[in-house]
Design an enzyme around this catalytic site. Sequence first.
Site, PDB file in Angstrom:
ATOM      1  N   ASP A   1       2.190 -15.293  30.705  1.00 22.56           N
ATOM      2  CA  ASP A   1       3.407 -14.559  30.369  1.00 22.56           C
ATOM      3  C   ASP A   1       4.455 -14.644  31.469  1.00 22.56           C
ATOM      4  O   ASP A   1       5.616 -14.988  31.221  1.00 22.56           O
ATOM      5  CB  ASP A   1       3.084 -13.087  30.071  1.00 22.56           C
ATOM      6  CG  ASP A   1       2.080 -12.928  28.950  1.00 22.56           C
ATOM      7  OD1 ASP A   1       1.898 -13.890  28.176  1.00 22.56           O
ATOM      8  OD2 ASP A   1       1.468 -11.853  28.849  1.00 22.56           O
ATOM      9  N   SER A   2       4.068 -14.296  32.687  1.00 23.38           N
ATOM     10  CA  SER A   2       5.042 -14.308  33.780  1.00 23.38           C
ATOM     11  C   SER A   2       5.499 -15.731  34.088  1.00 23.38           C
ATOM     12  O   SER A   2       6.650 -15.954  34.465  1.00 23.38           O
ATOM     13  CB  SER A   2       4.462 -13.648  35.037  1.00 23.38           C
ATOM     14  OG  SER A   2       3.393 -14.400  35.581  1.00 23.38           O
ATOM     15  N   SER A   3       4.625 -16.712  33.895  1.00 21.42           N
ATOM     16  CA  SER A   3       4.985 -18.106  34.171  1.00 21.42           C
ATOM     17  C   SER A   3       6.018 -18.618  33.174  1.00 21.42           C
ATOM     18  O   SER A   3       7.001 -19.268  33.554  1.00 21.42           O
ATOM     19  CB  SER A   3       3.735 -18.992  34.128  1.00 21.42           C
ATOM     20  OG  SER A   3       2.805 -18.605  35.115  1.00 21.42           O
TER      21      SER A   3
ATOM     22  N   GLU B   1      -1.542  -8.802   4.393  1.00 13.70           N
ATOM     23  CA  GLU B   1      -1.382  -9.238   5.778  1.00 13.70           C
ATOM     24  C   GLU B   1      -2.701  -9.492   6.492  1.00 13.70           C
ATOM     25  O   GLU B   1      -2.719 -10.134   7.551  1.00 13.70           O
ATOM     26  CB  GLU B   1      -0.547  -8.216   6.564  1.00 13.70           C
ATOM     27  CG  GLU B   1      -1.212  -6.885   6.855  1.00 13.70           C
ATOM     28  CD  GLU B   1      -1.039  -5.845   5.752  1.00 13.70           C
ATOM     29  OE1 GLU B   1      -1.028  -4.643   6.069  1.00 13.70           O
ATOM     30  OE2 GLU B   1      -0.933  -6.245   4.563  1.00 13.70           O
TER      31      GLU B   1
ATOM     32  N   HIS C   1      -3.736  -5.141   0.879  1.00 12.95           N
ATOM     33  CA  HIS C   1      -3.111  -5.556   2.147  1.00 12.95           C
ATOM     34  C   HIS C   1      -3.078  -7.082   2.246  1.00 12.95           C
ATOM     35  O   HIS C   1      -4.061  -7.704   2.657  1.00 12.95           O
ATOM     36  CB  HIS C   1      -3.873  -4.963   3.336  1.00 12.95           C
ATOM     37  CG  HIS C   1      -3.624  -3.504   3.533  1.00 12.95           C
ATOM     38  ND1 HIS C   1      -2.582  -3.018   4.295  1.00 12.95           N
ATOM     39  CD2 HIS C   1      -4.262  -2.420   3.033  1.00 12.95           C
ATOM     40  CE1 HIS C   1      -2.599  -1.695   4.277  1.00 12.95           C
ATOM     41  NE2 HIS C   1      -3.607  -1.303   3.510  1.00 12.95           N
TER      42      HIS C   1
ATOM     43  N   SER D   1       2.579 -13.777  38.515  1.00  9.37           N
ATOM     44  CA  SER D   1       1.164 -13.448  38.717  1.00  9.37           C
ATOM     45  C   SER D   1       0.270 -14.669  38.617  1.00  9.37           C
ATOM     46  O   SER D   1      -0.884 -14.632  39.038  1.00  9.37           O
ATOM     47  CB  SER D   1       0.723 -12.422  37.672  1.00  9.37           C
ATOM     48  OG  SER D   1       0.722 -13.010  36.378  1.00  9.37           O
ATOM     49  N   GLY D   2       0.798 -15.734  38.046  1.00  4.27           N
ATOM     50  CA  GLY D   2      -0.027 -16.898  37.767  1.00  4.27           C
ATOM     51  C   GLY D   2      -0.542 -16.908  36.346  1.00  4.27           C
ATOM     52  O   GLY D   2      -1.145 -17.884  35.903  1.00  4.27           O
ATOM     53  N   GLY D   3      -0.283 -15.822  35.598  1.00  2.00           N
ATOM     54  CA  GLY D   3      -0.663 -15.763  34.194  1.00  2.00           C
ATOM     55  C   GLY D   3       0.363 -16.459  33.315  1.00  2.00           C
ATOM     56  O   GLY D   3       1.450 -16.834  33.763  1.00  2.00           O
TER      57      GLY D   3
ATOM     58  N   CYS E   1       0.836  -1.202   0.000  1.00  2.00           N
ATOM     59  CA  CYS E   1       0.000   0.000   0.000  1.00  2.00           C
ATOM     60  C   CYS E   1       0.879   1.264   0.000  1.00  2.00           C
ATOM     61  O   CYS E   1       1.511   1.561  -0.994  1.00  2.00           O
ATOM     62  CB  CYS E   1      -0.982  -0.038   1.163  1.00  2.00           C
ATOM     63  SG  CYS E   1      -2.433   1.019   0.907  1.00  2.00           S
TER      64      CYS E   1
END
Length: 520
Positions: free
Chosen positions: A234-236, A178, A176, A230-232, A86
């Site tokens: 990402d952090s795990s 994508e 586009h 945190s238990g999530g 584009c």
Amino acid sequence: MTQTAHPDSVLIVDFGSQVTQLIARRVREAGVYCEIVPFQSAEEGFHRLQPKAVILSGSPASTVDEGSPRAPDIIFDSGLPVFGICYGQQTMCMQLGGKVESGHHREFGRAFLEVDRDCQLFEGLWSSGSRHQVWMSHGDRVTALPDGFEVVATSSNAPYAFIADEKRKYYGVQFHPEVVHTPDGAKLIGNFIHNIAGIKGDWSMSAYRQKAVEQIRAQVGDKRVICALSGGVDSSVAALLIHEAVGDQLTCILVDHGLMRKDEAAGVVAMFREHYNLHLLHVDAADRFIGELEGVSDPETKRKIIGRLFIETFEEEARKLGGADFLGQGTLYPDVIESVSFTGGPSVTIKSHHNVGGLPERMKMQLVEPLRELFKDEVRALGRELGLPDSFIGRHPFPGPGLAIRCPGGITREKLEILREADAIYLDEIRKAGLYDAIWQAFAVLLPVQTVGVMGDGRTYEFVCALRAVTSVDGMTADFYHYDMEFLGRAATRIINEVRGINRVVYDVTSKPPGTIEWE
């Protein structure tokens, strides 16, 4: 982002398009590492990354306006393959001697491409004379091609919809590729990467894991790391990766603010202590958090109280350990990508983790962020590579402030317990029905409204519980999940019968936009 050259990579120059991250997703899906850099620092990014190909993004800007963004000349002087999308096509044409004009016939939405001639980019995909759906979103358009370019496909309003200089391996599209509305778009990008640029596509989570472990060891040495768990997901995943690299040099701290789902904190502690042999401190700070939150009804005030108390509690526990040199965080790639202002200087927006925002400066620690090159789905894949169970990796998103923002109005311990029980029953029914993985996010909300009911021979005056479930791809837009009424009736009956304090259940059928997924 990485600070060194990355073999077999693609550089994406961002001119401010809202869908630039989708380009990166398509490149990663093709098994190739890539980075997004704003056009203002694209030359520096080019030298640092030393890519094997370049993709130029779209933009809300107009190439015909004075001072509009341009790609650095080194990209066209390098001899590397270039794919302009584009606006990227338009600026490539202008910079190489072509012409672009403001369009009298704008094209937005679905269009159909007529392929005029064969092209190396079409190998195994399109052929001359075929017709294909694409997604347009442009006002300007190319009106004269630079030397060496040819038209390979057109649309009704874009005579230069797909252009190519096959000798220099330059390709430009007015649509586009994508976005999902261009069905063959991902394959076109894959052909550019593999067939034109000759990149193998062997970037994998296994390779990333090995490289990340080496980098963490080199960064940390024999020093100590603390990580807010945190238990999530990402952090795990970040904690497990850091632990694999430095072992007992890592200590994780789980601050339990009393706002988690039923049995969540205990489950996280058990999993990490028993199955991963992680040094984990479980800090029960529920009284501290709920004590300050009681009676607070403004959602932003709730968030600020939770954020402040988290930092204070985490800092206190870290000091009890004697401090540390490094702080581990689960920062993801979308959090660190620089946003682009095409009308002025770079506008850098780096989101800090809601829990540990000011800690590195306050405690004079350096950050260890092993996930900062990854998107969310890649983090989940890395989690599987590290051995986390699918039941954990596939959990629905859960907000940092927890149940505090699912309890509109003033918070009390009693309300939180009522909500926690209702939420657990709702999720249990979803799992029993085999619907959990089909839903992006589902949860209960306890409304600050009481209604009259009848239970047995007695009158009740109790709270209303709202149930929420949405489908989404990325959380940016969402539609409510279309349950059958039998399921809703079953879930509502269980909640009313088993949770003292609720006598009415309603279902939220609001999409995003206009609503948000969470209620606060």
